[in-house]
Design an enzyme around this catalytic site. Structure first.
Site, PDB file in Angstrom:
ATOM      1  CG  HIS A  92      -1.703  -0.731   1.508  1.00 44.87           C
ATOM      2  ND1 HIS A  92      -2.990  -0.813   0.685  1.00 44.87           N
ATOM      3  CD2 HIS A  92      -2.115  -2.008   1.324  1.00 44.87           C
ATOM      4  CE1 HIS A  92      -3.946  -2.074   0.837  1.00 44.87           C
ATOM      5  NE2 HIS A  92      -2.902  -3.156   1.137  1.00 44.87           N
ATOM      6  CG  ASN A 165      -7.453  -4.089   1.309  1.00 44.67           C
ATOM      7  OD1 ASN A 165      -7.229  -2.886   1.157  1.00 44.67           O
ATOM      8  ND2 ASN A 165      -7.441  -5.826   1.239  1.00 44.67           N
ATOM      9  CE1 TYR A 379      -2.011  -4.610   9.196  1.00 47.82           C
ATOM     10  CE2 TYR A 379      -2.291  -2.479   8.031  1.00 47.82           C
ATOM     11  CZ  TYR A 379      -2.723  -3.457   7.781  1.00 47.82           C
ATOM     12  OH  TYR A 379      -3.248  -4.508   6.560  1.00 47.82           O
TER      13      TYR A 379
HETATM   14 FE1  HDE Z   1      -2.643  -4.521   5.811  1.00 51.15          FE
HETATM   15  N1  HDE Z   1      -0.675  -4.150   5.914  1.00 51.15           N
HETATM   16  N2  HDE Z   1      -1.552  -6.424   6.363  1.00 51.15           N
HETATM   17  N3  HDE Z   1      -3.746  -5.667   5.016  1.00 51.15           N
HETATM   18  N4  HDE Z   1      -3.016  -2.574   5.107  1.00 51.15           N
HETATM   19  C1  HDE Z   1       0.183  -2.731   5.545  1.00 51.15           C
HETATM   20  O1  HDE Z   1       0.849  -1.018   7.400  1.00 51.15           O
HETATM   21  C2  HDE Z   1      -0.655  -6.443   6.727  1.00 51.15           C
HETATM   22  C3  HDE Z   1      -4.600  -7.099   4.663  1.00 51.15           C
HETATM   23  C4  HDE Z   1      -4.463  -2.545   4.712  1.00 51.15           C
HETATM   24  O2  HDE Z   1      -2.934   3.536   4.052  1.00 51.15           O
HETATM   25  C5  HDE Z   1       1.386  -1.913   6.011  1.00 51.15           C
HETATM   26  O3  HDE Z   1       1.151   0.515   7.780  1.00 51.15           O
HETATM   27  C6  HDE Z   1      -0.512  -7.681   7.236  1.00 51.15           C
HETATM   28  C7  HDE Z   1      -5.832  -6.843   5.078  1.00 51.15           C
HETATM   29  C8  HDE Z   1      -4.428  -1.456   3.869  1.00 51.15           C
HETATM   30  O4  HDE Z   1      -1.518   3.585   5.353  1.00 51.15           O
HETATM   31  C9  HDE Z   1       1.043  -3.495   7.026  1.00 51.15           C
HETATM   32  C10 HDE Z   1      -1.412  -8.710   6.486  1.00 51.15           C
HETATM   33  C11 HDE Z   1      -6.636  -5.781   4.827  1.00 51.15           C
HETATM   34  C12 HDE Z   1      -3.643  -0.684   4.422  1.00 51.15           C
HETATM   35  C13 HDE Z   1       0.683  -4.727   6.483  1.00 51.15           C
HETATM   36  C14 HDE Z   1      -1.824  -8.150   6.053  1.00 51.15           C
HETATM   37  C15 HDE Z   1      -5.186  -4.890   4.514  1.00 51.15           C
HETATM   38  C16 HDE Z   1      -2.193  -2.079   4.714  1.00 51.15           C
HETATM   39  C17 HDE Z   1       1.907  -1.925   5.589  1.00 51.15           C
HETATM   40  C18 HDE Z   1      -2.252 -10.228   6.704  1.00 51.15           C
HETATM   41  C19 HDE Z   1      -7.671  -5.327   3.940  1.00 51.15           C
HETATM   42  C20 HDE Z   1      -2.485   0.572   4.128  1.00 51.15           C
HETATM   43  C21 HDE Z   1       2.075  -0.213   5.800  1.00 51.15           C
HETATM   44  C22 HDE Z   1      -2.518 -10.483   8.038  1.00 51.15           C
HETATM   45  C23 HDE Z   1      -9.017  -5.619   5.376  1.00 51.15           C
HETATM   46  C24 HDE Z   1      -2.863   1.796   5.056  1.00 51.15           C
HETATM   47  C25 HDE Z   1       1.116  -0.247   6.765  1.00 51.15           C
HETATM   48  C26 HDE Z   1      -2.452   2.501   4.744  1.00 51.15           C
HETATM   49  C27 HDE Z   1      -0.862  -1.808   5.102  1.00 51.15           C
HETATM   50  C28 HDE Z   1       0.634  -5.630   7.277  1.00 51.15           C
HETATM   51  C29 HDE Z   1      -3.865  -8.170   5.347  1.00 51.15           C
HETATM   52  C30 HDE Z   1      -5.327  -3.314   4.362  1.00 51.15           C
HETATM   53  C31 HDE Z   1       2.895  -4.364   6.639  1.00 51.15           C
HETATM   54  C32 HDE Z   1       0.459  -8.813   7.797  1.00 51.15           C
HETATM   55  C33 HDE Z   1      -7.387  -8.370   4.751  1.00 51.15           C
HETATM   56  C34 HDE Z   1      -5.752  -0.502   3.452  1.00 51.15           C
HETATM   57  O5  HDE Z   1       1.820  -3.480   8.252  1.00 51.15           O
END
Ligand code: HDE
EC number: 1.11.1.6
Length: 714
Positions: A92, A165, A379
């Protein structure tokens, strides 16, 4: 659960006039403003406050001599510059954001004790960040990808982040697979190709080996992955959460954001062209909409499942690769979000905002969804390297409006000057402050939902997570024929870029054939592979044959063509009265109109009057508009007919199934271009024809034209 309705603004109601003046309506919001800096009227100074006399020249030994180390002004400036970048988000990374507010429709106390959902008078400020997943920070906006939809609610009781999402499911079921999935979808490690897309071997290798991804890949190959605008996307919390009321009664919920603007997409051809002609297409679209007062809005709703009904579905509520079809559990509207202010500074706000699904407030709680559980850790952890330590909550955009006293101290980038001697609890030296708040029905301290757990400590996936294809099939079968064709083309395009035939064949035979044999056969044919005769597993199938809510065609929106972009093509000799009529008619619907000329110079209307244009057809090609109008004026029509640029503009708009309205005498041009009248290609500038044009723009595309448009070269 019925929500008590009040006279708070409803979805689609004039958001602009309801927009509260944030600073005045709620004094707490002022804390969000406190750190904004404006240099107007101020002297240029160093970071230490020293006035700078010369910002042009380094201190040197003579005007042709070496620079001197003692030049603290130059050293400070360059040092700061050298460290301007921070690591981009691992996923993202590409995104944009906006401020706004949330207002509850009524008192939802039966459902949750969260204060921001109880008082329809309460204005809760929000900050939203939309993003793509795969590409780096500078990648294109219109790539085929999932879009992030992360909302930070600055509630009186603390920050609540709904980090969702624009698709309601995810690729994997367990957080431990996330690094594998992300490594597979990201640009390949040896050559860092491709930027911003999933059309490559490692992605398809992974997903063809991991059938739990089948449902989400289907969404990613659908039109949802190429939204027309960030304003025209649904948002989903994905996981099942809990809402808890003051009596401690919990309900399972799935969060939904429904856009008042409707759910609309680009065509793949447009998306690809926009990636070159306007890399920032969606960022710009959101920015301009807010600047011009077309405040985008979404309705927040929840699907509610009583705790007792947890096991009543043919899928597991804890499985993030599953939806609850809206036909089984409808979405109950809770309130409305309006985005009404662009950020002042991209880095400070959009780049530094730190979301975390673990930021919740009393009245909201998690479930045991194993993907959600892993996210709760990830996060905050990622901010430590991105934002440089554990004090990222002190960065203005992350700061809660609720007070946040505690005994956490020091660490990198500590901005708070903590008073007092006791940084521990219990203490008697500082009167025992800050003190715990016992949980209570209302305004109590946070209390986790008391879920009974009696289990073995094991690494195992529940059998109830085992059906990977039924909902992927439901999704495909719920699409209109047009949407199905787009999905077939997307799989064919993406797999067509995969170098290894074994991967292409595995996706067709072991994934697509289990979803739908027609889909598998069509993709196989495009890839030159034999059509599979049967799937490889027994698929149980969904109770529902179709879920109409899954088709975008069933989400037209409630604000008409407000904020839609319409081009009016001008050339010398245009009838100024006709232009005026068209513009006025469209402005009455709050559409955004741009007058385009052959160049950026004003055109000379019939009669000699100079008409200024907003841009040239070269600078603003048809892919940037939702509809096109061609006013009257014989000389202008002749000029457009003789111009390659104008002809391309019109043919491309036709090919992309857009509404095109010609003044009656434009028939010559329509004929010359070989186009045919249809529901969206209209002749005449009378009210009836203009109404039909508006309706066609509202419908987003003239789908009936698809076959005829095929013949027009791209
Ligand atoms: Fe994320 N995800 N994600 N994700 N995600 C990040 O956090 C992660 C997942 C989502 O505009 C990171 O600050 C793991 C689902 C959005 O700043 C990180 C897993 C959904 C955003 C991270 C998921 C999301 C992130 C990278 C599986 C939809 C952007 C930078 C367990 C419900 C937020 C950050 C923004 C961002 C980890 C799965 C949505 C790496 C470990 C499911 C919208 O922490």
């Amino acid at each position: 659960m019925p929500s008590k309705k009040t006279d708070a603004p409803k979805q689609g109601e004039a958001a602009g006039t309801q927009t509260p003046d944030r600073a005045n309506t709620n004094a707490k919001l002022q804390s969000l403003e406190a750190d904004r800096s404006d240099a107007t009227g101020h002297a240029l100074r160093t970071n230490q406050g020293v006035r700078i006399a010369d910002n042009q020249n380094t201190l040197k030994a003579g005007d042709r001599g070496p620079s001197l180390l003692e030049d603290f002004i130059m050293r400070e400036k360059i040092t700061h510059f050298d460290h301007e970048r921070i690591p981009e988000r691992i996923v993202h990374a590409r995104g944009t954001g906006a401020h706004g507010f949330f207002q509850s429709y009524g008192n939802h106390a039966e459902l949750t004790k969260a204060g921001f959902l109880q008082d329809p008078e309460k204005i809760t400020p929000v900050f939203v960040r939309f993003s793509t997943v795969q590409g780096p920070r500078g990648s294109g906006d219109t790539v085929r990808d999932v879009r992030g939809f992360a909302v930070k609610f600055y509630t009186d009781e603390g920050n609540f982040d709904l980090v969702g999402n624009n698709m309601p499911v995810f690729f994997i079921q367990d957080a431990i697979k996330f690094p594998d999935f992300v490594h597979a979808v990201k640009p390949e490690p040896h050559n860092e190709i491709p930027t911003g897309g999933s059309a490559h071997d490692t992605f398809w290798d992974f997903v063809s080996l991991v059938p739990e991804s089948a449902h989400m890949v289907m969404w990613a190959m659908s039109d949802r992955a190429i939204p027309r605008s960030l304003r025209m996307m649904e948002g989903f919390g994905v996981h099942t959460f809990r809402l808890i009321n003051a009596e401690g009664v919990a309900s399972f919920v799935k969060f939904h954001w429904k856009p008042s603007q409707g759910v609309h997409s680009l065509l793949w051809d447009e998306a690809q062209k926009l990636a070159g002609k306007d890399t920032d297409f969606q960022r710009r679209d959101l920015w301009e909409a807010i600047e011009t007062g077309d405040y985008p809005e979404w309705e927040l709703g929840v699907q509610i499942v009583p705790e007792a009904d947890e096991h009543k579905f043919d899928f597991d509520l804890l499985d993030p690769t599953k939806i609850i079809p809206e036909e089984l559990v409808p979405v109950t509207p809770l309130g409305k979000m309006v985005l009404n202010r662009n950020p002042d500074n991209f880095f400070a706000e959009v780049e530094q905002v730190a979301f975390c699904p673990g930021h919740i407030v009393p009245g909201i709680d998690f479930t045991n969804d194993p993907l959600l559980q892993g996210r709760l850790f990830s996060y905050t952890d990622t901010q430590l390297s991105r934002l440089g330590g554990p004090n990222f909550h002190q960065i203005p955009i992350n700061r809660p409006v609720a007070p946040n006293h505690n005994n956490q101290r020091d660490a990198l980038h500590q901005h708070t000057v903590h008073r007092g001697r006791a940084s521990y609890e219990p203490n008697s030296i500082d009167g025992g402050w800050p003190k715990e708040t016992p949980p209570a029905a209302q305004d109590g301290g946070f209390e986790s939902f008391q879920e009974r757990i009696d289990a073995h400590k094991i690494r195992q996936r529940s059998d109830s997570f085992g059906d990977h294809f039924s909902q992927a099939r439901l999704f495909f079968q719920s699409m209109s024929p047009t949407e199905q064709q787009h999905i077939i083309k997307a799989y064919s395009f993406e797999l067509g870029k995969v170098e290894r035939e074994a991967i292409r064949a595995r996706e067709v035979n072991e994934i697509l054939a289990n979803i739908d044999l027609k889909l598998a056969a069509a993709v196989a044919a495009n890839l030159g592979l034999p059509a599979p005769k049967a799937g490889t597993v027994q698929v149980k199938g969904s109770k529902l044959a179709e879920s109409p809510a899954l088709s975008q065609m069933n989400h037209p929106g409630v604000v008409g063509i407000k904020g839609r972009k319409i081009a009016v093509l001008l050339a010398d000799g245009v009838d100024a009265g006709s232009v005026d009529r068209l513009v006025k008619a469209l402005e009455a619907h709050s559409a955004r109109i741009m007058l385009l000329g052959p160049t950026s110079a004003p055109v000379k209307a019939a009669g000699g009057k100079a008409l200024p244009v907003d841009a040239s057809m070269e600078g603003m090609p048809s892919i940037m508009f939702d509809g096109v109008l061609v006013p009257a004026g014989k000389a202008a029509l002749d000029a457009l007919g003789a111009s390659g640029l104008a002809k391309h503009f019109l043919l491309e708009a036709y090919k992309h199934l857009k509404a095109i309205g010609f003044a009656k005498e434009g028939k010559v041009l329509v004929d010359a271009l070989g186009l045919k009248e249809d529901k969206g290609l209209l002749l005449g500038d009378d009210q009836k024809t203009l109404d039909a044009f508006v309706k066609a723009v509202e419908g987003h595309r003239v789908w009936e034209r698809e076959a005829a448009a095929e013949a027009v070269p791209a």
